[in-house]
Design an enzyme around this catalytic site. Sequence first.
Site, short mmCIF file in Angstrom:
data_model
loop_
_atom_site.label_atom_id
_atom_site.label_comp_id
_atom_site.label_asym_id
_atom_site.label_seq_id
_atom_site.Cartn_x
_atom_site.Cartn_y
_atom_site.Cartn_z
N SER A 59 0.94 -1.26 -0.09
CA SER A 59 -0.16 0.08 -0.05
C SER A 59 0.92 1.11 -0.32
CB SER A 59 -0.92 -0.09 1.20
OG SER A 59 -0.09 0.07 2.39
N ASP A 105 -1.46 -1.67 -3.68
CA ASP A 105 -2.77 -1.91 -3.20
C ASP A 105 -3.43 -0.37 -3.54
OD1 ASP A 105 -4.82 -3.13 -2.44
OD2 ASP A 105 -4.16 -3.14 -0.29
N HIS A 106 -4.60 -0.45 -3.03
CA HIS A 106 -5.51 0.91 -3.07
C HIS A 106 -4.78 2.25 -3.33
CE1 HIS A 106 -9.32 -1.15 -1.78
NE2 HIS A 106 -8.32 -2.05 -0.83
N GLU A 170 -11.59 -1.18 -8.78
CA GLU A 170 -12.50 -1.68 -7.78
C GLU A 170 -14.06 -0.78 -8.22
OE1 GLU A 170 -13.59 -1.65 -2.95
OE2 GLU A 170 -11.47 -1.67 -3.77
N GLU A 178 -8.05 1.21 4.47
CA GLU A 178 -6.86 0.80 4.25
C GLU A 178 -5.56 1.76 4.00
OE1 GLU A 178 -4.32 -2.55 3.86
OE2 GLU A 178 -6.50 -2.87 4.29
N HIS A 223 -12.62 -4.22 5.10
CA HIS A 223 -11.26 -4.25 5.72
C HIS A 223 -11.40 -4.53 7.23
CE1 HIS A 223 -10.19 -1.99 1.85
NE2 HIS A 223 -9.52 -3.30 1.78
N GLY A 224 -10.40 -5.14 7.79
CA GLY A 224 -10.30 -5.44 9.22
C GLY A 224 -11.16 -6.77 9.48
N HIS A 261 -11.34 -8.53 -1.81
CA HIS A 261 -10.65 -7.65 -0.67
C HIS A 261 -11.33 -7.85 0.51
CE1 HIS A 261 -8.86 -4.28 -3.42
NE2 HIS A 261 -8.59 -5.49 -3.92
N GLY A 263 -10.34 -9.95 2.80
CA GLY A 263 -10.37 -11.38 3.25
C GLY A 263 -10.31 -11.75 4.84
N SER A 264 -9.96 -10.94 5.65
CA SER A 264 -9.28 -11.39 6.73
C SER A 264 -10.76 -11.54 7.74
CB SER A 264 -8.41 -10.27 7.82
OG SER A 264 -7.25 -10.14 7.16
N ASN A 283 -7.15 -10.44 -0.86
CA ASN A 283 -6.31 -9.86 -0.02
C ASN A 283 -6.03 -10.22 1.42
OD1 ASN A 283 -5.88 -8.51 -2.42
ND2 ASN A 283 -6.41 -6.62 -1.68
N THR A 286 -4.94 -7.86 7.93
CA THR A 286 -5.41 -7.43 9.26
C THR A 286 -4.82 -8.78 10.19
OG1 THR A 286 -7.17 -6.19 8.69
CG2 THR A 286 -7.13 -6.96 10.91
#
Length: 356
Positions: A59, A105-106, A170, A178, A223-224, A261, A263-264, A283, A286
């Site tokens: 990133s 990344d982003h 995206e 992120e 995300h997260g 995106h 994936g955590s 991705n 986290t």
Amino acid sequence: MSEKLRPGVVTGKDYEKLVQACKAGNYALPAINVTSSSTVNAVLEAAARNKSDVIIQVSNGGAAFFGGPAYPDGMKGKVLGAVSLARHVHLMAEGYGVCVVLHTDHANRGLLPWIDGLLEEGTKFRAETGKPLYTSHMIDLSEEPIEENIETCASYMEKMAPLDMSLEIELGVTGGEEDGVGTEHTGADNPKLYTQPEDVALAYKRLSPLGHFSIAASFGNVHGVYKPGNVKLRPVILKDSQALASQRFDLDENALDLVFHGGSGSSAEEIREAVSYGVFKMNVDTDLQYAYSEPVGAYVNANQNAFLAQIDPETGKPLKSAYDPRKWMRQAEKGLGAKLDEIFTVLGSPGKTLAS
């Protein structure tokens, strides 16, 4: 049987072959955000151990950290940090015996100067080596009107295609934030988190004549890691997007190259369903940040004296062997690697490297 590739960083047509092999084999590759040579090396070690190809990505914040947070020119530091990281991967990846995709990344509109700088550096690298510096870049204009998003991405594809590079776009918003990109869109009923298949078809129609690209289509991704119930993934959106594109453009099943995106924290069932609809890249950040950090805390707790004084107050012996950064950093690398073992397995990639 998929065509074998030379180990190391893959770009251009070799990258496209790798993507198609993932989809044909019904598996995906983890895309791991790295911030240092230590995290890069831990990813390469885990990929080699699992005999799996892998995606290493950075990133803008990770690039700035790699280049040094004190670098006097912030944007230039992000560019040079990403260049330095990429050169490290190019130098080391082949020796690990797997194929490696290099990706940024982003990048929202405010970060397009970062991409511009990397394309300038990438042009120099290609003249020097005959291959791109990065396999692909990501442009995330998902908060903008769809037409502006796609047209800006088209203008960048026209710059990147001559360099044998791919672009990731995206459509729809991945919730959370992120490294300064994104907003706190969360909640299972937030419509911003779900891409419309018509938007995917619109992007394909405009971008497919220009070169290779992949789509991060949102299906509830965030995300997260959040408490249960706050995030509701709907992978059927990917299925519907593939079906519409196949019908409208006379494409094979799962012809679109899709990205997962956030994936955590996702369940193995959700991940495998997404992969079955043409996702080749997931991705993960986290979970791996925690996996890298947790062993360091455990090590410090187990060797507290070494982090309070250079000489043990009880025995009078030097504690250098305990506080040596290589000791606790190695524990971090092992922790990241152990978590990656789990992720490779869920994605179905162990033993499937295309590296000859």
